[in-house]
Design a protein around this motif. Structure first.
Motif, mmCIF file in Angstrom:
data_model
loop_
_atom_site.group_PDB
_atom_site.id
_atom_site.type_symbol
_atom_site.label_atom_id
_atom_site.label_comp_id
_atom_site.label_asym_id
_atom_site.label_seq_id
_atom_site.Cartn_x
_atom_site.Cartn_y
_atom_site.Cartn_z
ATOM 1 N N SER A 93 57.401 68.432 -77.336
ATOM 2 C CA SER A 93 56.497 68.323 -78.480
ATOM 3 C C SER A 93 57.297 67.836 -79.671
ATOM 4 O O SER A 93 58.529 67.812 -79.654
ATOM 5 N N GLN B 78 57.154 69.390 -82.509
ATOM 6 C CA GLN B 78 57.166 70.517 -83.423
ATOM 7 C C GLN B 78 58.500 70.637 -84.162
ATOM 8 O O GLN B 78 59.576 70.580 -83.561
ATOM 9 N N GLN C 269 53.916 70.634 -72.379
ATOM 10 C CA GLN C 269 53.101 71.726 -72.898
ATOM 11 C C GLN C 269 52.133 72.211 -71.823
ATOM 12 O O GLN C 269 51.614 71.429 -71.034
ATOM 13 N N ASP D 176 48.317 77.309 -80.863
ATOM 14 C CA ASP D 176 47.988 77.252 -79.437
ATOM 15 C C ASP D 176 48.195 78.639 -78.820
ATOM 16 O O ASP D 176 49.270 79.224 -78.930
ATOM 17 N N ASP E 83 45.951 73.667 -82.149
ATOM 18 C CA ASP E 83 47.026 73.521 -81.155
ATOM 19 C C ASP E 83 48.376 73.154 -81.768
ATOM 20 O O ASP E 83 49.223 72.589 -81.096
ATOM 21 N N TRP E 84 48.602 73.463 -83.026
ATOM 22 C CA TRP E 84 49.826 73.203 -83.794
ATOM 23 C C TRP E 84 49.859 71.798 -84.398
ATOM 24 O O TRP E 84 50.656 71.562 -85.310
ATOM 25 N N SER E 85 49.066 70.862 -83.956
ATOM 26 C CA SER E 85 49.164 69.484 -84.448
ATOM 27 C C SER E 85 48.406 69.315 -85.758
ATOM 28 O O SER E 85 47.421 70.019 -86.014
ATOM 29 N N GLU F 204 46.417 66.949 -86.373
ATOM 30 C CA GLU F 204 45.071 66.539 -85.998
ATOM 31 C C GLU F 204 44.165 67.736 -85.756
ATOM 32 O O GLU F 204 43.002 67.747 -86.181
ATOM 33 N N SER F 205 44.699 68.739 -85.067
ATOM 34 C CA SER F 205 43.891 69.935 -84.818
ATOM 35 C C SER F 205 43.625 70.683 -86.118
ATOM 36 O O SER F 205 42.561 71.286 -86.298
ATOM 37 N N GLU G 250 52.307 72.171 -90.456
ATOM 38 C CA GLU G 250 51.806 70.874 -89.998
ATOM 39 C C GLU G 250 50.289 70.891 -89.841
ATOM 40 O O GLU G 250 49.603 69.917 -90.178
ATOM 41 N N MET G 251 49.748 71.987 -89.344
ATOM 42 C CA MET G 251 48.295 72.100 -89.268
ATOM 43 C C MET G 251 47.688 72.213 -90.666
ATOM 44 O O MET G 251 46.591 71.701 -90.915
#
Length: 341
Positions: free
Chosen positions: A78, A80, A108, A194, A225-227, A229-230, A253-254
Motif C-alpha cells: 500500500s 500508506q 491487502q 479498513d 479503507d484508509w485511502s 478516495e474512501s 489521508e482519509m
C-alpha cells in the motif's frame, strides 16, 4: 586517507592485519562477527578497517560466519504513510546494529498463506529475524513453528508474537473523541479505517466507548479503507447529514478526502464541521485548514521493533522500550460547534 598499495588496488584483509598488528585469521574473525575476540583487539582491527578503507563483501561475510546479519520485514502492499515511516525506523536501528534489511510485501486482504509465503521467502534469503508490519492478530496461530525457529516481532497490539513496541490505539481514539466533545459538540461521527486492520477496530471501539461514557448514543460508523478516495466518499455521506458538526477520521489521508467533499458541498471546516484525524503526516500541517490530528511516533515504533528482534537474534537481554505515546496536535480543523439555529 585510506592506505593503498602502489598499484592503488582495493585493500584486503592482509592490509588490515598489517596495520592492526594482528593475524589475518583474527581480522577474519572480527569482521565476520565471530565471538571470543578481546574488545581491545576488535577496536584495533576496526580502526585498521577504517584506515585502509577495507570493505567486506556481504556474501563473503555470510560464508565466513554462517550469519547473514539480515532482518526480514513483511509489509502490506500500500501507499500508506505509516508503513513507510515505520520501515525507516526499522532500517535506522538495523543499520546501527550492523544489519541489513530485506522486505517482502503482501497484497491487502491476503489470506494467511500469502503471509506464510513471504515469511518463507525471507527465511530462504537468509533473514535471521522477521519484523511483521501488518495486522497480524489472525496470523499468530498460522505462523506456528515459524516463530519458534526464527525470531519474529510484530508491532501491532495483541498479535501474540512479541509486540513490545506499541502505541495504544484506544488512547488515540479517546484523545480525538474527547477533544471534540470537550469543545462542546453533542456527538462525534466516525470514519473508520479498513476493518482488516486491528488499529481500525481498536479506534472504533474506543470512540464508541467514550461516547457512551458521556451518555451519547453512537451514530452509525461510516466505513472506509484508509485511502483519500474512501475519505472523499465518506465526506459526501457526512455532507448529506445536516446535523453533523464533528467527525473523527481514522487517518490524515482519509481526512483530506473528507474535507474536500465537505467543501464541495458548501460545508466549512471547522465553522460547520470539525474534523480530527490520526497520524500527523507531514502534509497535515499544510492542509487547508491545517489538520488537528493525533500524532503517532512511527519512527520510534520502527526502531523499537527492530531492536527487539535483534535482541532475540543475539540472545541478549531485551532493551528497555520507552513508553510510546500518542499526542493530540490541535490545529485549525477543529472548533466549538456552530450556534443552534
Amino acid at each position: 586517507m585510506p592506505v593503498r598499495s602502489q598499484q592503488d588496488r582495493l585493500p584486503t584483509q592482509v592490509d588490515v592485519a598489517r596495520v592492526a598488528g594482528v593475524s589475518t585469521q583474527t581480522v577474519s574473525r572480527v569482521v565476520s562477527g565471530q565471538p571470543n575476540v578481546r574488545p581491545e583487539t576488535i577496536q584495533r582491527v576496526m580502526a585498521a578497517v577504517e584506515a585502509t578503507g577495507y570493505r567486506l563483501h556481504a556474501a563473503a561475510a555470510s560464508l565466513a560466519s554462517g550469519r547473514s546479519r539480515t532482518l526480514g520485514v513483511i509489509t502490506i502492499s500500500s501507499a500508506q504513510y505509516s508503513t513507510s515511516a515505520i520501515l525507516l525506523g526499522v532500517e535506522a536501528a538495523a543499520s546501527e546494529e550492523g544489519y541489513s534489511v530485506s522486505t517482502a510485501s503482501v497484497p491487502q486482504h491476503s489470506a494467511p498463506a500469502s503471509f506464510l509465503g513471504a515469511f518463507d521467502r525471507l527465511e530462504r534469503q537468509g533473514a535471521e529475524g522477521i519484523v511483521i508490519l501488518a495486522p497480524v492478530g489472525f496470523l499468530a496461530e498460522a505462523l506456528g513453528t515459524r516463530t519458534e525457529r526464527t525470531p519474529t516481532v510484530g508491532h501491532r497490539q495483541s498479535d501474540g508474537i512479541g509486540a513490545d513496541a506499541l502505541v495504544d490505539q484506544r488512547e488515540i481514539a479517546r484523545l480525538a473523541t474527547e477533544h471534540l466533545l470537550d469543545l462542546g459538540h453533542r456527538t462525534v461521527w466516525h470514519v473508520s479505517g479498513d476493518e482488516f486492520w486491528q488499529e481500525s477496530n481498536a479506534r472504533r471501539d474506543e470512540w464508541e466507548a467514550v461516547l457512551r461514557e458521556r451518555g451519547v448514543t453512537p451514530p452509525p460508523v461510516i466505513p472506509a479503507d484508509w485511502s483519500p478516495e474512501s475519505g472523499y466518499r465518506a465526506g459526501r455521506t457526512i455532507a448529506a447529514i445536516p446535523d453533523v458538526t464533528a467527525v473523527f477520521v481514522a487517518s490524515d489521508e482519509m481526512a483530506f478526502g473528507v474535507i474536500r467533499a465537505l467543501h464541495e458541498a458548501g460545508r466549512t471546516v471547522p465553522d460547520d464541521v470539525s474534523v480530527v484525524s490520526v497520524d500527523d503526516i507531514a502534509l497535515a500541517a499544510y492542509a487547508a485548514p491545517a489538520l488537528t490530528t493525533v500524532r503517532q511516533p512511527f519512527h520510534e515504533v520502527g526502531r523499537a521493533t527492530a531492536t527487539r528482534v535483534i535482541d532475540l537474534i543475539e540472545k541478549r537481554e531485551p532493551s528497555v522500550t520507552p513508553q510510546l505515546r500518542a499526542e493530540l496536535i490541535v490545529r485549525a480543523s477543529t472548533a466549538p460547534p456552530p450556534p443552534l439555529a
